[in-house]
Design a protein around this motif. Structure first.
Motif, PDB file in Angstrom:
ATOM      1  N   GLY A 151       0.758  -1.223  -0.095  1.00 13.06           N
ATOM      2  CA  GLY A 151      -0.131  -0.144   0.130  1.00 13.06           C
ATOM      3  C   GLY A 151       0.878   1.277   0.020  1.00 13.06           C
ATOM      4  O   GLY A 151       1.731   1.425  -0.710  1.00 13.06           O
ATOM      5  N   ASP A 152       0.425   2.162   0.767  1.00 11.96           N
ATOM      6  CA  ASP A 152       1.337   3.633   0.919  1.00 11.96           C
ATOM      7  C   ASP A 152       2.072   3.487   2.170  1.00 11.96           C
ATOM      8  O   ASP A 152       1.589   2.914   3.276  1.00 11.96           O
ATOM      9  N   ARG A 153       3.104   4.073   2.111  1.00 13.23           N
ATOM     10  CA  ARG A 153       3.995   4.390   3.235  1.00 13.23           C
ATOM     11  C   ARG A 153       4.640   6.011   3.291  1.00 13.23           C
ATOM     12  O   ARG A 153       4.659   6.610   2.466  1.00 13.23           O
ATOM     13  N   ALA A 154       4.535   6.416   4.644  1.00 11.61           N
ATOM     14  CA  ALA A 154       4.855   7.700   4.902  1.00 11.61           C
ATOM     15  C   ALA A 154       6.246   8.160   4.809  1.00 11.61           C
ATOM     16  O   ALA A 154       7.061   7.267   5.288  1.00 11.61           O
ATOM     17  N   PHE A 155       6.605   9.023   4.008  1.00 10.02           N
ATOM     18  CA  PHE A 155       7.814   9.544   3.779  1.00 10.02           C
ATOM     19  C   PHE A 155       7.799  10.964   4.000  1.00 10.02           C
ATOM     20  O   PHE A 155       7.097  11.770   3.802  1.00 10.02           O
ATOM     21  N   ARG A 156       9.011  11.359   4.709  1.00 14.06           N
ATOM     22  CA  ARG A 156       9.116  12.770   5.239  1.00 14.06           C
ATOM     23  C   ARG A 156      10.126  13.518   4.198  1.00 14.06           C
ATOM     24  O   ARG A 156      11.148  13.156   3.507  1.00 14.06           O
ATOM     25  N   VAL A 157       9.852  14.718   3.791  1.00 17.19           N
ATOM     26  CA  VAL A 157      10.434  15.602   2.852  1.00 17.19           C
ATOM     27  C   VAL A 157      11.769  16.017   3.899  1.00 17.19           C
ATOM     28  O   VAL A 157      11.649  17.011   4.696  1.00 17.19           O
ATOM     29  N   GLN A 196      12.419   4.114 -13.476  1.00 18.47           N
ATOM     30  CA  GLN A 196      11.005   3.980 -12.535  1.00 18.47           C
ATOM     31  C   GLN A 196      10.679   4.978 -11.857  1.00 18.47           C
ATOM     32  O   GLN A 196      11.262   6.122 -11.604  1.00 18.47           O
ATOM     33  N   TYR A 197       9.363   5.048 -11.342  1.00 15.71           N
ATOM     34  CA  TYR A 197       8.653   6.127 -10.681  1.00 15.71           C
ATOM     35  C   TYR A 197       8.075   5.630  -9.642  1.00 15.71           C
ATOM     36  O   TYR A 197       7.705   4.469  -9.215  1.00 15.71           O
ATOM     37  N   ILE A 198       7.558   6.697  -8.569  1.00 17.36           N
ATOM     38  CA  ILE A 198       6.896   6.431  -7.385  1.00 17.36           C
ATOM     39  C   ILE A 198       5.465   7.069  -7.590  1.00 17.36           C
ATOM     40  O   ILE A 198       5.394   7.938  -8.377  1.00 17.36           O
ATOM     41  N   SER A 199       4.338   6.564  -7.033  1.00 16.06           N
ATOM     42  CA  SER A 199       2.954   7.131  -6.846  1.00 16.06           C
ATOM     43  C   SER A 199       2.915   8.304  -5.754  1.00 16.06           C
ATOM     44  O   SER A 199       3.623   7.693  -4.578  1.00 16.06           O
ATOM     45  N   LEU A 218       3.609   7.449  -0.110  1.00 17.16           N
ATOM     46  CA  LEU A 218       4.256   7.052  -1.577  1.00 17.16           C
ATOM     47  C   LEU A 218       4.021   5.173  -1.604  1.00 17.16           C
ATOM     48  O   LEU A 218       3.786   4.650  -0.563  1.00 17.16           O
ATOM     49  N   SER A 219       4.027   5.013  -2.784  1.00 17.13           N
ATOM     50  CA  SER A 219       3.865   3.728  -3.307  1.00 17.13           C
ATOM     51  C   SER A 219       5.323   2.973  -3.552  1.00 17.13           C
ATOM     52  O   SER A 219       6.291   3.844  -3.691  1.00 17.13           O
ATOM     53  N   VAL A 220       5.488   1.702  -3.461  1.00 18.26           N
ATOM     54  CA  VAL A 220       6.683   1.284  -4.037  1.00 18.26           C
ATOM     55  C   VAL A 220       7.150   1.591  -5.453  1.00 18.26           C
ATOM     56  O   VAL A 220       6.250   1.650  -6.187  1.00 18.26           O
ATOM     57  N   PRO A 221       8.393   1.880  -5.813  1.00 16.14           N
ATOM     58  CA  PRO A 221       8.670   2.272  -7.213  1.00 16.14           C
ATOM     59  C   PRO A 221       8.074   1.158  -8.254  1.00 16.14           C
ATOM     60  O   PRO A 221       8.251  -0.172  -8.112  1.00 16.14           O
TER      61      PRO A 221
END
Length: 416
Positions: A153-159, A189-192, A253-256
């Motif tokens: 699913g989605d995972r929290a990433f900090r700027v 590749q990309y991330i969402s 974010l999603s996994v790349p």
């Protein structure tokens, strides 16, 4: 397996789909979103408004009909779409909804021409195609979660850092809030990125190419602020990221994911060509090559309007200064006076065949390019005129896949 009768019925609809395909997919999305408005949280609204999503789906349906006897031939397209689906969070339970509304749209657009026999044949064919997608995506979900640093699913990433790269492009350095490792990725590749924007009814998801190499403890995306341009409105997500997201904020974010990736087993020279913000996956590829295969010859060509909007230039220049195998060329459509005074570009105007012939030493190489659709259409045509084989030409659409042949511009295509 489909029966011979079903195959023949599907093939008989190919001419109809060629004419009415986009009308069917446009009606499909209208019907589906009316019945299931929750799916608006998955789809890119801008692509819907511009008609790009409808055209991409119409092309996919048409390709399935043309190749109904040998669906394995469209497996690369299935994998490309499946990567998008996994990145967006499309699940098996969504497929019956899509099937029901697609069949209803065919009936609605074609009227009496969509006989019971045709609808039944397409129902059977859709079931087979949906099962293929579900199977491929199940493997992708499992791999995304089970790999080192992976997640579901989605995972929290900090700027961790926010860096302005040009007048219109800003980079965001993203680290996991949980302090864990990040999943590796293939350059290209990309991330969402999933955003809840205040006063917006739906979640917005956008996919951004990773613009640094995979050996870093962070992900970097370099986002262009999409301002109002001709008949296109300003980009809600890009402007929100530029104007509202600050260092220390959290993004989901999603996994790349993605199939536009650098072939690192190929020892031949590689040519990377980009326009505008299309340089983001190319910089990831260049960084990776510099670290893992410094003896491989690389030609890096980038086109921009001018130096004010040229992002990541210093990073590429520094890489080239440390690697004698890297040859970098800049093409500015409308250079500024400062650009001219400092001699910061190699060509004024557009990328053209004579210039490429001077730069590219051999066509026995791998060619990767990315940028605005018309820019890519021009590059695709020029590479074919150079004699580059189709198997050595690789490109990435930002958004739904399309056809470069259909997008062929009458005049040279610039970037903005």
């Amino acid at each position: 397996m489909l029966s011979e009768k079903t195959i023949q019925v599907i093939k008989s609809t190919v001419p109809v789909l060629e004419i009415h395909g986009t009308a069917i997919t446009k009606r499909f999305y209208q019907m589906m979103f009316t019945a299931h408005p929750e799916l608006l949280n998955i789809f890119n609204h801008a692509n819907q408004h511009q008609g790009r999503q409808q055209t991409a789906l119409a092309n996919a349906v048409y390709a399935a009909a043309v190749n109904i006897e040998k669906l394995e031939s469209i497996l690369p397209v299935v994998k490309q779409i499946a990567h998008k689906h996994r990145s967006l969070g499309v699940k098996p339970e969504h497929y019956p909804i899509v099937g029901e509304n697609l069949l209803a749209a065919i009936k609605d657009v074609l009227g009496d021409a969509a006989t019971d026999e045709i609808i039944q044949a397409w129902a059977e064919a859709y079931g087979v195609i949906a099962d293929a997608f579900i199977g491929v995506e199940a493997d992708m979900y499992a791999q995304a979660e089970q790999q080192t640093g992976g997640w579901s699913g989605d995972r929290a990433f900090r700027v961790a850092r926010k860096v302005q790269e040009s007048d219109v492009i800003t980079s965001f350095y993203l680290v996991p809030e949980d302090g864990g490792a990040v999943a590796s990725f293939e350059p290209g590749q990309y991330i969402s990125v999933k955003l809840e924007i205040p006063e917006e009814a739906n979640t917005h998801i956008r996919q951004y190419s990773l613009s640094d190499s995979p050996d870093k403890p962070y992900y970097r995306i370099s986002v262009k602020r999409e301002d109002v341009y001709q008949d296109k409105p300003a980009g809600k997500v890009s402007n929100y990221l530029h104007n509202e997201i600050k260092q220390g904020d959290t993004l989901m974010l999603s996994v790349p994911a993605g199939t536009f990736t650098l072939d690192q087993q190929d020892a031949r020279p590689v040519v990377l060509i980009s326009g505008g913000v299309g340089l983001t996956p190319m910089v990831s590829m260049l960084e990776t090559l510099a670290h893992t295969n410094p003896d491989r010859k690389v030609t890096f060509i980038h086109a921009a309007q001018n130096g004010n909007v040229h992002a990541l230039k210093q990073q590429v220049t520094d890489l080239a200064s440390r690697s004698p195998q890297v040859n970098v060329k800049w093409c500015y459509e409308r250079p500024t006076d400062a650009d001219r005074e400092l001699g910061q570009f190699d060509k004024e105007g557009y990328i053209d065949l004579p210039w490429l012939q001077q730069i590219i030493a051999t066509t026995d190489a791998s060619f990767y390019f990315c940028g605005p659709v018309k820019f890519m259409s021009t590059v695709n045509r020029l590479l074919k005129e150079l004699g580059v084989s189709d198997s050595d030409i690789h490109y990435e659409f930002f958004g739904p896949a399309g056809s470069l042949e259909q997008a062929e511009p009458a005049e040279p295509a610039g970037v903005r």
